[in-house]
Design a protein around this motif. Structure first.
Motif, PDB file in Angstrom:
ATOM      1  N   PRO A  37      27.276 -26.849 -28.804  1.00 51.88           N
ATOM      2  CA  PRO A  37      26.248 -26.389 -27.885  1.00 51.88           C
ATOM      3  C   PRO A  37      24.858 -26.631 -28.461  1.00 51.88           C
ATOM      4  CG  PRO A  37      27.342 -24.526 -28.931  1.00 51.88           C
ATOM      5  CD  PRO A  37      28.006 -25.751 -29.444  1.00 51.88           C
ATOM      6  N   CYS A  41      30.291 -21.300 -25.023  1.00 50.69           N
ATOM      7  CA  CYS A  41      31.314 -21.563 -26.026  1.00 50.69           C
ATOM      8  C   CYS A  41      32.150 -20.306 -26.254  1.00 50.69           C
ATOM      9  CB  CYS A  41      30.630 -22.007 -27.305  1.00 50.69           C
ATOM     10  SG  CYS A  41      31.729 -22.224 -28.671  1.00 50.69           S
ATOM     11  N   ALA A  42      31.461 -19.171 -26.438  1.00 52.21           N
ATOM     12  CA  ALA A  42      32.180 -17.930 -26.715  1.00 52.21           C
ATOM     13  C   ALA A  42      33.028 -17.512 -25.515  1.00 52.21           C
ATOM     14  CB  ALA A  42      31.199 -16.836 -27.089  1.00 52.21           C
ATOM     15  N   PRO A  99      48.091 -27.494 -31.341  1.00 47.73           N
ATOM     16  CA  PRO A  99      49.179 -26.512 -31.320  1.00 47.73           C
ATOM     17  C   PRO A  99      48.819 -25.319 -30.442  1.00 47.73           C
ATOM     18  CG  PRO A  99      48.390 -26.918 -33.570  1.00 47.73           C
ATOM     19  CD  PRO A  99      47.441 -27.573 -32.660  1.00 47.73           C
ATOM     20  N   ASP A 100      47.530 -25.178 -30.129  1.00 47.43           N
ATOM     21  CA  ASP A 100      47.119 -24.009 -29.350  1.00 47.43           C
ATOM     22  C   ASP A 100      47.233 -24.220 -27.850  1.00 47.43           C
ATOM     23  OD1 ASP A 100      46.619 -22.469 -31.509  1.00 47.43           O
ATOM     24  OD2 ASP A 100      44.500 -22.985 -31.656  1.00 47.43           O
ATOM     25  N   PRO A 123      59.699 -25.878 -30.191  1.00 47.71           N
ATOM     26  CA  PRO A 123      60.634 -24.775 -29.952  1.00 47.71           C
ATOM     27  C   PRO A 123      60.474 -24.178 -28.560  1.00 47.71           C
ATOM     28  CG  PRO A 123      58.965 -24.157 -31.582  1.00 47.71           C
ATOM     29  CD  PRO A 123      58.681 -25.567 -31.192  1.00 47.71           C
ATOM     30  N   THR A 130      40.655 -19.787 -35.890  1.00 47.32           N
ATOM     31  CA  THR A 130      40.845 -20.744 -34.799  1.00 47.32           C
ATOM     32  C   THR A 130      42.305 -21.120 -34.595  1.00 47.32           C
ATOM     33  OG1 THR A 130      40.388 -22.476 -36.383  1.00 47.32           O
ATOM     34  CG2 THR A 130      38.566 -21.786 -35.000  1.00 47.32           C
ATOM     35  N   ALA A 131      43.190 -20.659 -35.483  1.00 43.73           N
ATOM     36  CA  ALA A 131      44.596 -21.042 -35.332  1.00 43.73           C
ATOM     37  C   ALA A 131      45.393 -19.871 -34.785  1.00 43.73           C
ATOM     38  CB  ALA A 131      45.163 -21.470 -36.673  1.00 43.73           C
ATOM     39  N   ASN A 132      46.037 -20.113 -33.674  1.00 44.44           N
ATOM     40  CA  ASN A 132      46.837 -19.059 -33.066  1.00 44.44           C
ATOM     41  C   ASN A 132      48.248 -19.106 -33.669  1.00 44.44           C
ATOM     42  OD1 ASN A 132      48.668 -17.891 -31.214  1.00 44.44           O
ATOM     43  ND2 ASN A 132      48.316 -19.550 -29.758  1.00 44.44           N
ATOM     44  N   GLY A 142      51.152 -20.857 -31.789  1.00 48.28           N
ATOM     45  CA  GLY A 142      51.035 -22.312 -31.762  1.00 48.28           C
ATOM     46  C   GLY A 142      51.431 -22.909 -33.097  1.00 48.28           C
ATOM     47  N   MET A 143      51.045 -22.223 -34.175  1.00 48.06           N
ATOM     48  CA  MET A 143      51.322 -22.737 -35.505  1.00 48.06           C
ATOM     49  C   MET A 143      52.822 -22.702 -35.815  1.00 48.06           C
ATOM     50  SD  MET A 143      48.831 -23.976 -36.899  1.00 48.06           S
ATOM     51  CE  MET A 143      47.218 -24.230 -36.227  1.00 48.06           C
ATOM     52  N   GLY A 156      55.135 -23.023 -33.625  1.00 45.74           N
ATOM     53  CA  GLY A 156      55.678 -24.154 -32.867  1.00 45.74           C
ATOM     54  C   GLY A 156      55.469 -25.454 -33.620  1.00 45.74           C
ATOM     55  N   GLU A 157      54.253 -25.605 -34.136  1.00 48.52           N
ATOM     56  CA  GLU A 157      53.905 -26.803 -34.888  1.00 48.52           C
ATOM     57  C   GLU A 157      54.804 -26.930 -36.140  1.00 48.52           C
ATOM     58  OE1 GLU A 157      51.683 -28.513 -33.512  1.00 48.52           O
ATOM     59  OE2 GLU A 157      50.789 -29.846 -34.985  1.00 48.52           O
ATOM     60  N   GLN A 162      31.621 -24.089 -38.627  1.00 47.92           N
ATOM     61  CA  GLN A 162      31.534 -24.041 -37.159  1.00 47.92           C
ATOM     62  C   GLN A 162      30.424 -23.082 -36.754  1.00 47.92           C
ATOM     63  OE1 GLN A 162      35.673 -23.140 -37.388  1.00 47.92           O
ATOM     64  NE2 GLN A 162      36.058 -24.356 -35.556  1.00 47.92           N
ATOM     65  N   HIS A 186      28.365 -23.045 -34.539  1.00 51.11           N
ATOM     66  CA  HIS A 186      28.124 -22.759 -33.122  1.00 51.11           C
ATOM     67  C   HIS A 186      29.091 -21.730 -32.562  1.00 51.11           C
ATOM     68  CE1 HIS A 186      31.271 -25.823 -33.051  1.00 51.11           C
ATOM     69  NE2 HIS A 186      31.596 -25.375 -31.841  1.00 51.11           N
ATOM     70  N   ARG A 187      30.125 -21.406 -33.331  1.00 49.85           N
ATOM     71  CA  ARG A 187      31.144 -20.490 -32.793  1.00 49.85           C
ATOM     72  C   ARG A 187      30.722 -19.036 -33.010  1.00 49.85           C
ATOM     73  NH1 ARG A 187      36.269 -22.676 -31.905  1.00 49.85           N
ATOM     74  NH2 ARG A 187      36.762 -20.588 -31.146  1.00 49.85           N
ATOM     75  N   VAL A 188      29.774 -18.596 -32.185  1.00 49.67           N
ATOM     76  CA  VAL A 188      29.316 -17.213 -32.329  1.00 49.67           C
ATOM     77  C   VAL A 188      30.411 -16.228 -31.941  1.00 49.67           C
ATOM     78  CG1 VAL A 188      26.867 -17.628 -32.091  1.00 49.67           C
ATOM     79  CG2 VAL A 188      28.280 -17.365 -30.047  1.00 49.67           C
ATOM     80  N   ASP A 189      31.494 -16.761 -31.367  1.00 54.23           N
ATOM     81  CA  ASP A 189      32.604 -15.858 -31.046  1.00 54.23           C
ATOM     82  C   ASP A 189      33.413 -15.534 -32.299  1.00 54.23           C
ATOM     83  OD1 ASP A 189      33.213 -18.644 -30.929  1.00 54.23           O
ATOM     84  OD2 ASP A 189      35.181 -18.162 -30.126  1.00 54.23           O
TER      85      ASP A 189
END
Lengths: 754, 658
Positions: free
Chosen positions: A347, A356-357, A400-401, A452, B271-273, B276-277, B279-280, B482, B484-487
């Protein structure tokens, strides 16, 4: 109306009019209405009312204020509307808290207004308001009162009535009505906050689609004013509606398109676009863009983006879509949104940081943007943008997400883009860029097929099937595919624990095998096990799989193989047919049996020629009949005639009718001298008809088959089957009986009390 | 109230809280990332590692070449690996009264604190935390002690020399305080100081505060802690998880209404859920094995490995991998797998119910029974006989600097068919791999960190509404990579207070109340009087006793009997004079009525003046002045005591006495 129904009608009316009777559910009433509608369309409603005074009594009865359920009230009103009944009953009803009653009352009002205006308007063209019939004047006066009211529900109600009026009535009088009421509508637009914005939008669109604009261009000004007054979320449906109109001023279209594009323009603005990049709104809208027009709350912002994308998606394929269509900025916007959602967008402003958030990880927006991106594949884009499209799609496929639904959409969008970037026909390869993408795609697919999560394996297989169908013949594709693990993984998934995945694996294996791309399956479990051919593999699925989906998929593959002359089939077509038909005929799933008959029909057409009309040459026919007997097609077909599942019987009927048409009377076996012995066949048929399906047919002579075919009244059977199986249950008579029967129980109980 | 921050690592915290005369250490995490600067300890002689060239300065000076070795452009210390301890100088650690442990990963520095600082207090932790913590420590000690290394490099730590070294050695902090691993004896001694606690158990500390562990949902026995007095509440949130994995779910409700919430131990990979991981992880594992390659999973012997084994249990049959052997190699593998099955009360509900079936709560029992999962204490012995490829190996240490994993990296690193899958988030996988370069083996990074992410934190904070939040400074800004990732930062109002290593924070709240108990016989003697509806008052005369941070009001002693002795009274023996109790007064004086009363009693020539605070009633004849204010009344008369008493009694008529 048939006499039996007429006989039941008075009892029904009595039940409906009795507040103590718990009248059946809404569906019953809806069905009754449908039936009455059908009856009135077939004949005069006046006559109907005269012949059935109970109906009039019911309507009068309902009008008396009493403790009737709102369902019955709404039913009676709609019935009255259907019969175009009295007009003095609606005013007290319109404010009813029940949504059903209010809506029915609104419809009735429109109906009455239409009836009242239609008479005098005839021949006079447009009437002045003071010349309208008293009844119409009263209604309009009532609507005017409502529109001026401070109570939002009354305003909404009036707007709904008007929306219905302009939507359903096409008389010239509607133009007069608009002239009369538009100042009041305009006044609503000036209020702050604007009352009932959704209803207003609906009304404006309804008027815009009617004949009003032709004589009253002021409408467009009102629409333009509304567009600028509404919030972005509320303006979206109006803008989309305007753009779908066939005929409307260019300035308004431009303004409407600007409204739709603005959220996307904000998104583009929020990421540092290099100066000089064409903006979305250049020339599209005159007003300076407010960058921070995006709503501050996450849910509102997500809602706005999703609805904007959905509107644009619907607009894209329409011939009247705005031109020039800003394909490049739209592509950029879709890519940017997807990048915001996966956190990879950079951004350039505070708004961007907020976006973004809000968007990161938002599955709803991801799905909407991927759908939109897929639709945009219909148009071209600048080279570097298309590269970005593929890049972002690959990011989604690899991440993966990505949720399974998002992944599915990403696969679909990728396929569409691959299709659209195909090279011109005649050249037998994918263009170099697609070739590069393909390599990465297959690497992703390889991993996804090991996921899976079964949904992911499933959509991966579907994608593989579609890709193979499209490019299976192209050298570049074949080379890349064969160099990967994908074909091996696909055939391993024939053993997947999830039946949907097995079904998709069957389809994929079928397609790969058709194109000669299927490696012999082997798993680390049985590295040196005996390798089966794809045909054997799929036959195994058909005969042993416990679930219907994989078996149906196998039948579809076999049908395709037979039609396309797959090598494994062509080698020994009769053996193939015999094995598949044997498996299909005994299958418990009716769809598999229907597919079996479909396969048989294709076989028949291949033997006898589908295209050439009329009878087949006698020699060919005799040969074909012998082949059909050998693969035991007749036993399957005759048995299916009495199948408890109607589609199977219908399909079989069609098949036999086709065969009979091909066997012309001239080729009657009687010519051969001896008449065939049809008794055993007919005896078997007789028993099957009686439900004794266990009885085998035994050996069949082709002549006997033909004789039996000719003796059967297949046309009559087809007609019987064409009637829906529940045609008895769905008759109006049965409906009336049901309603009465439900109440009858109550009557008995009442009697018991004494 | 003060917070001493002894560790800068947000997920391996070590803080000391001074609260109401108690000194409480919250966790003692050990930052092991320092070991990444060292060369791996191979179990079997590795020609490659032993032949690495020594490092020389730019000017060709080679005096460090014995201590530092170079591998693919990186420089490593060739010595026994060392750990970065929590600060020991910021506060005298012998004054720490108790140490509260929140989970087994956050207690690895315990022996350094309890054995070398003069610590004499108690450590509190749940049973699984202690048992699994012991396994982790045992494994660590074993990994390092079984490969004795003669050399202990120290030259490079010299500040003047360190400046000349390449990154990251140059930037390593506090290298002089880095220490070698503790011994098993120290571990045992440290663990003997632990007192076991259960969830929601209330533990009194010196009568001053009460501490309570709450389930935090992150690991077996993992806890958050409530530290509260009667009027103040501090919540300490360490590694917590809201995901449904094997441990008991997190208790959020008990964190409500805290004055201060100390927030540590959030996910290291926001950032990694984790789903998902996982599964990966499964997909890459299957792909490698199907191609005939081996999979190496560097891991701790407890924690996520249970969940991974459970996922694989469900997955291997569907992926057609049931004939592939899974090996779990750790000195504590057996204990870890068995311990997990016996801590039923600490498991999630779903697993608890299995115990009654009876079924082992974790499916790895079945994997072991069916010989799909085999475990060994090390690569030596039985393992070398059973070893079959392709296979999947779970082994430590995730830093790749010691443990059996070093052997497999050396063994499998050369083939691109093999894959190493990183699931533990504690170490940068690129740094972990640096001494193994060049590497042909595939590397997959699937960090599985089930701890809270920032979205969950912001929901949690909205729910529990603490007055103040205190957290490591890393949580108050987006990750450096990162920006820009204010979240990806803690978002709360008022903004969170941040801390960094070696900082002392004054926590922003003042204590205002203290609870005092009244003895029953004293309470019995009180006669409350209702002065307003719902409000009663009583006067209390008592002696305040304070002992062990508890305050008690006791009845005053009876009047002292005259003692015959001639001892002189000491000042401290004085007891309050309880006899001359004057009643307390309340109410207000209505001036008009008061004047009327005065007139009735014969006063004349009365004048009333209004003042800013009340009224002045002048009795001109008597040359007397009565000054009436909201909270005081003064009678000023010229040395006429009789008159003053008369007037006083008139004033008192208007007031209530009790």
């Amino acid at each position: 109306m048939d006499p039996e129904c007429a006989r039941l009608l008075p009892a029904l009316c009595a039940v409906l009019a009795d507040p103590r009777q718990p009248v059946a559910d809404d569906t019953c009433l809806e069905k009754l209405l449908d039936w009455f509608k059908a009856v009135t369309e077939a004949g005069s409603s006046l006559l109907l009312l005269q012949e059935n005074p109970c109906l009039v009594e019911l309507l009068f009865h309902v009008l008396k204020p009493q403790d009737l359920s709102s369902r019955i009230l709404s039913f009676a009103l709609r019935l009255a509307g259907t019969f175009a009944a009295q007009e003095n009953c609606f005013q007290y009803l319109q404010g009813d808290p029940s949504l059903f009653v209010a809506s029915a009352a609104g419809q009735l009002l429109v109906h009455v207004l239409d009836l009242a205006m239609r008479g005098p308007a005839k021949g006079h063209g447009r009437l002045q308001a003071q010349d309208w019939p008293a009844c119409a004047q009263r209604i309009v006066c009532h609507l005017e009162d409502c529109l001026c009211s401070e109570a939002a529900p009354r305003v909404t109600q009036a707007l709904h009535v008007l929306t219905t009026a302009f939507g359903h009535c096409h008389g010239l009088w509607t133009q007069g009505l608009w002239v009369q009421l538009s100042p009041l509508v305009a006044r609503l637009l000036e209020k702050d906050p604007m009352p009932a914005p959704h209803a207003l939008v609906e009304l404006l669109l309804s008027v815009a689609r009617s004949s009003v604009p032709s004589s009253n261009p002021g409408l467009w000004e009102t629409a333009a004013q509304t567009l600028s007054r509404l919030s972005p979320m509320q303006a979206g449906p109006l803008a989309a509606g305007i753009l779908k109109l066939q005929d409307c001023p260019q300035a308004l279209r431009t303004q409407a398109f600007g409204v739709l594009l603005r959220p996307l323009a904000c998104v583009l603005e929020a990421t540092a676009q290099a100066p000089g990049t064409p903006g979305l709104l250049e020339g599209a809208a005159g007003d300076p863009m407010a960058v921070d027009m995006l709503p501050p709350s996450k849910s509102a912002c997500v809602g706005l983006l999703c609805s904007t994308l959905a509107h644009l998606e619907l607009l894209q394929p329409l011939p009247q879509r705005p031109s020039p269509w800003p394909q490049a900025p739209l592509l950029a916007a879709a890519v940017t949104i997807l990048r915001f959602c996966n956190g990879s967008a950079a951004p350039s402003s505070e708004v961007g940081g907020r976006l973004c958030a809000m968007l990161v990880g938002c599955v709803r927006v991801q799905r909407a943007a991927l759908d939109f991106l897929g639709v945009l594949s219909q148009g071209l884009g600048p080279r570097e943008l298309v590269t970005q499209v593929f890049a972002v799609l690959l990011e989604y496929l690899m991440s993966p997400d990505s949720s399974p639904t998002v992944l599915k959409k990403a696969f679909q969008a990728t396929l569409r883009w691959l299709l659209s970037s195909a090279v011109p026909p005649g050249c037998c390869d994918l263009e170099p860029r697609a070739q590069l993408v393909l390599r990465e795609l297959l690497a992703v697919l390889q991993k996804r097929l090991c996921s899976p999560c079964w949904e992911v394996r499933d959509s991966g297989l579907e994608f593989l099937t579609q890709m193979t169908r499209r490019w299976g013949g192209q050298a570049g594709f074949r080379q890349t595919l064969l160099a990967s693990e994908v074909p091996k993984l696909a055939s391993q998934l024939l053993q997947d624990p999830e039946s949907y995945v097995r079904a998709s694996a069957v389809a994929a294996a079928g397609q790969l095998s058709s194109q000669g791309l299927l490696a012999a399956p082997s798993s680390p479990e049985h590295p040196a096990g005996p390798q089966k051919t794809p045909l054997e593999e799929l036959l195994l699925v058909l005969t042993t799989d416990s679930e219907g989906f994989p078996r149906r998929a196998a039948m579809r593959v076999f049908t395709e193989w037979l039609r396309d002359g797959h090598m494994a089939v062509a080698e020994d077509r009769e053996r193939f047919m015999a094995r598949v038909l044997q498996a299909a005929s005994g299958d418990l799933d009716w769809e598999v049996r229907v597919q079996g008959l479909e396969l048989a029909l294709i076989f028949l057409q291949q033997l006898l020629g589908a295209r050439s009309p009329g009878a087949a040459p006698p020699g060919a026919l005799a040969q074909a009949l012998r082949a059909l007997c050998r693969v035991q097609l007749f036993e399957f077909a005759f048995r299916s005639l009495f199948d408890c599942d109607r589609p199977v019987a219908q399909k079989s009927c069609d098949l036999l009718l086709f065969l009979r048409a091909k066997a012309a009377p001239s080729s009657s076996p009687q010519e051969a001298g001896d008449s065939p012995d049809v008794a055993p066949v007919e005896a078997a048929l007789q028993r099957w008809r009686a439900g004794e399906q266990g009885q085998p047919l035994g050996e069949l002579a082709p002549e006997a088959v033909l004789a039996v075919l000719r003796s059967m009244d297949l046309e009559a059977l087809r007609d019987t089957l064409a009637e829906s199986s529940d045609h008895v249950e769905r008759s109006p008579q049965s409906l009336l009986q049901d309603v009465l029967a439900a109440v009858g129980v109550l009557g008995d109980n009442e009697a018991d009390c004494y | 109230m003060k917070l001493y921050c002894l560790s800068g690592h947000p997920t391996l915290p070590c803080n000391v809280l001074k609260f109401k005369s108690t000194t409480i250490m919250l966790d003692c995490g050990l930052d092991m990332t320092s070991t990444l600067n060292f060369l791996p300890l191979p179990l079997v002689q590795s020609p490659r590692l032993s032949n690495l060239p020594g490092w020389s300065l730019k000017d060709g000076n080679v005096f460090l070449d014995k201590e530092l070795k170079e591998c693919s452009g990186h420089v490593f210390v060739d010595s026994v690996p060392e750990f970065c301890l929590p600060e020991t100088e910021l506060i005298d650690l012998s004054t720490v009264d108790v140490i509260l442990i929140s989970n087994y990963h956050c207690m690895m520095a315990l022996p350094y604190i309890t054995e070398h600082t003069g610590f004499t207090g108690t450590v509190y932790a749940t049973e699984p935390t202690v048992q699994i913590g012991r396994l982790l420590m045992e494994e660590l000690v074993n990994f390092i002690e079984r490969v004795p290394k003669a050399q202990s490099a120290s030259l490079w730590k010299n500040k003047d020399i360190q400046r000349l070294l390449p990154s990251p050695l140059k930037d390593a902090v506090e290298v002089s305080t880095w220490r070698r691993c503790y011994t098993m004896q120290e571990v045992n001694s440290a663990l003997s100081k632990i007192q076991l606690v259960g969830y929601s158990q209330k533990i009194e500390l010196f009568g001053a505060v009460q501490v309570t562990p709450l389930s935090s949902g992150y690991a077996l026995g993992s806890s958050n802690w409530i530290i509260q007095s009667h009027y103040e509440k501090v919540s300490y949130v360490s590694g917590s998880s809201l995901l449904t994995t094997h441990p008991q779910p997190m208790d959020q409700a008990s964190l409500k209404n805290s004055d201060v919430l100390i927030l540590t131990g959030l996910t290291q990979i926001p950032t990694a859920n984790p789903d998902g991981m996982v599964g990966e992880f499964c997909s890459n594992l299957a792909l490698t094995v199907r191609n005939g390659g081996n999979v190496l999973v560097p891991c701790y012997p407890s924690g996520v490995i249970y969940d991974l084994l459970e996922c694989l249990y469900q997955y291997i049959d569907s992926a057609g991998l049931s004939s592939i052997p899974f090996y779990f190699i750790s000195p504590v593998a057996n204990s870890s797998l068995e311990f997990s099955q016996i801590f039923a009360e600490w498991l999630c509900h779903n697993k608890q119910t299995k115990v009654y079936l009876p079924e082992p709560p974790f499916p790895h029992a079945e994997l072991i029974q069916t010989n799909k999962l085999k475990h060994y204490p090390s690569i030596h012995g039985d393992f070398s006989n059973d070893f079959r490829q392709p296979c999947v190996v779970f082994t430590g240490h995730p830093s790749l600097r010691f443990g059996d994993v070093v052997h497999f990296m050396e063994l499998w690193g050369k083939s691109s068919l093999n894959t190493v899958i990183f699931t533990e988030p504690d170490f940068s996988y690129l740094e972990a791999l640096a001494p193994y370069q060049p590497l042909a083996m595939k590397c997959i990074y699937c960090p599985i960190d089930t701890r809270l992410n920032f979205i969950q934190v912001s929901k949690l904070l909205k729910e529990v509404q603490p007055l103040h939040v205190v957290c490591p400074e890393q949580y108050t800004q987006p990750p450096p990579a990162q920006s820009h990732r204010v979240d990806l930062m803690v978002d709360c109002q008022p903004p969170a207070m941040s801390y960094r290593r070696a900082e002392v924070l004054a926590l922003p709240f003042k204590r205002r109340y203290e609870k005092i108990e009244i003895m029953p016989e004293l309470a019995d003697s009180l006669v409350p009087m209702e002065i307003k509806p719902g409000i009663s008052l009583a006067t209390v005369s008592a002696v305040l006793h304070t002992k062990d941070n508890k305050h008690v009001l006791q009845p005053p002693p009876r009047p002292a009997q005259p003692t015959g002795g001639k001892k002189r009274k000491r000042a401290s023996d004085d007891i309050p004079d309880c006899k001359v109790l004057k009643p307390l007064l309340s109410g207000s004086i209505p001036v008009d009525q008061f004047v009327q009363t005065l007139e009735k009693h014969g006063f004349s020539d009365i004048k009333v003046e209004d003042t800013a605070k009340g009224h002045i009633v002048l009795l001109q004849e008597a040359e007397t002045l009565i000054q009436i204010e909201e909270d005081s009344t003064h009678i000023i008369c010229d040395d006429d005591e009789v008159l003053r008493v008369r007037l006083r009694d008139l004033v008192l008529k208007f007031l209530q006495k009790f």
